[in-house]
Design an enzyme around this catalytic site. Structure first.
Site, mmCIF file in Angstrom:
data_model
loop_
_atom_site.group_PDB
_atom_site.id
_atom_site.type_symbol
_atom_site.label_atom_id
_atom_site.label_comp_id
_atom_site.label_asym_id
_atom_site.label_seq_id
_atom_site.Cartn_x
_atom_site.Cartn_y
_atom_site.Cartn_z
ATOM 1 N N GLU A 121 26.150 82.534 63.955
ATOM 2 C CA GLU A 121 25.911 82.088 62.577
ATOM 3 C C GLU A 121 26.908 82.677 61.582
ATOM 4 O O GLU A 121 26.547 83.187 60.523
ATOM 5 C CB GLU A 121 24.473 82.437 62.169
ATOM 6 N N GLU A 156 19.506 78.528 69.568
ATOM 7 C CA GLU A 156 18.256 78.955 68.940
ATOM 8 C C GLU A 156 17.525 77.723 68.433
ATOM 9 O O GLU A 156 18.141 76.801 67.899
ATOM 10 C CB GLU A 156 18.502 79.898 67.760
#
Length: 415
Positions: free
Chosen positions: A200, A341
């Site tokens: 991220e 995720e």
């Protein structure tokens, strides 16, 4: 940890050892030091090296994240118990495998366990512990994904992998040295080990990507691929996983600046037509259902019974379009996609039917990903109860949400 909107990928928050080297670790250390690739006990070296892109995704099966452990830290010092969870054990990983999972993703932070330049040595005890936890899964025949996790979050003390910081030369040198050490540690592991460049990574501002930040993210990915390949052994041919801007699907697959790294140092034993790079994205859409910590939106999907409790966007059609975009952009060109995720928080204290919709959400993501050639890895942050993502009790190893696990396995099996 971060939170946000605009269907971005997010590592959901959960509140804020040194180890004696095993004989297995010693063997690997000596072999790497001598420049040799080794076979590790119980695992056939190169056993999965012949799998193509679609085969490796199928072989990875259902995945599970060991969240909030090796990426946890206290004042910038990584510690697996810093956020209130017990030390990871073989028993926990065995329970995860028994539940049907075939892949374990291990988020890792380095932060202040990295020494000074120019060599930026990683604390040996921390590397030993990372390897020990990897072995809990690897020696059981599971796929293991290992990334660099919290080092790129501006909100984390000791973070340094900051794409809009001024001194990019120093950041890139440090990044290269850390991955060189980590990759060397795992050079003898077969293709069940997948290394992931970062997590991220973005400038912390939600909205369209900015430059030169995105160019720096692309540069990090290229440094990662080149560095891992050059360490030799099985690293020259293993699958490597890279994300685009904040693991966001639109910003990775759309025309926003993502560049696939080249793979010029890959082993010549891999046919030129085959790729050995995977693309990482996360999926928490719609965020008001999946991650917003309140009781406003508690239902999802076509089976929702209360329109007031269901988001106005992010339903099955949106999910299908997002993963189809990844298929069309990457999978069709030989680059597997990993939804590294996904999941939704527990809001059953507000709506007793919430866990049913959480299961529906998980089943739909897994089934849709399979339809479009992607693997999936559920985000488990070790927290159970209100706003938790946990599927297991990390102290007793008990399953806490069998319904969600059944939905994941059912989605994979087409039921």
């Amino acid at each position: 940890m971060t939170a946000g909107i605009n269907h971005v990928g997010i590592c959901p928050p959960m509140g804020m050892r040194g180890i004696i080297m095993t004989s297995r670790a010693v063997k690997l250390f000596l072999a790497v030091a001598l420049g040799a690739a080794v076979s590790l006990p119980g695992v056939e070296a190169g056993a999965t090296s012949r799998l193509n892109a679609s085969q490796v995704v199928a072989d990875m099966g259902a995945g599970w994240n060991l969240g909030n452990q090796l990426e946890a830290n206290a004042n910038g010092v990584p510690s697996e118990t810093a956020w209130g969870l017990p030390a990871v054990t073989q028993g926990l990983i065995d329970r995860v495998k028994a539940a049907g999972f075939k892949t374990v993703r291990i988020p890792v932070s380095y932060l202040n366990h990295i020494g000074a330049g120019p060599n930026y040595p990683v604390n040996a005890a921390w590397l030993n512990r990372i390897q020990q936890v990897v072995d809990y899964a690897y020696k059981r025949g599971l796929y293991v994904l290992v990334n660099m996790h919290g080092d790129g979050y501006k909100t984390i003390t000791g973070s340094w992998l900051i794409c809009d910081a001024a001194d990019q030369a120093t950041i890139k040198a440090k990044y290269q040295k850390v991955w060189q050490q980590v990759a060397a540690r795992f050079a003898g592991y077969d293709q069940h080990l997948v290394l992931e460049s970062m997590n991220e990574e973005f400038d912390g501002q939600y909205g369209n990507p900015t430059q030169p930040c995105y160019s720096n993210i692309n540069a990090y990915n290229q440094i990662f691929v080149d560095t891992v390949r050059k360490t030799g052994g099985n690293n020259s041919s293993r699958w490597l996983l890279v994300p685009g801007w904040n693991t966001n699907i639109d910003y990775t697959a759309g025309n926003y600046g993502f560049t696939l790294p080249t793979d010029q140092f890959r082993s010549s034993s891999i046919p030129a037509s085959e790729k050995r790079i995977m693309i990482s994205v996360h999926y928490y859409s719609p965020w008001d259902f999946a991650g917003e910590e309140n009781g406003n939106i508690t239902q999802w999907g076509r089976s929702a019974t209360n329109p007031a409790k269901k988001s106005t966007w992010g339903q099955e059609d949106y999910l299908d379009a997002q993963l189809k975009l990844m298929r069309d952009t990457f999978v069709t060109k030989g680059y597997p996609v990993v939804v590294g995720e996904y999941g939704s928080i527990d809001k059953s204290s507000f709506d007793s039917s919430n866990n049913r919709y959480r299961a529906d959400f998980a089943r739909a993501i897994v089934a849709t990903a399979k339809k479009y050639g992607a693997a999936t890895v559920y985000w488990d942050n070790g927290a159970n109860g209100q706003f938790g993502f946990g599927l297991f009790d990390r102290r007793t190893y008990a399953v806490t949400h069998q319904g969600i696990i059944d939905a994941i396995m059912g989605g994979l099996a087409g039921r």
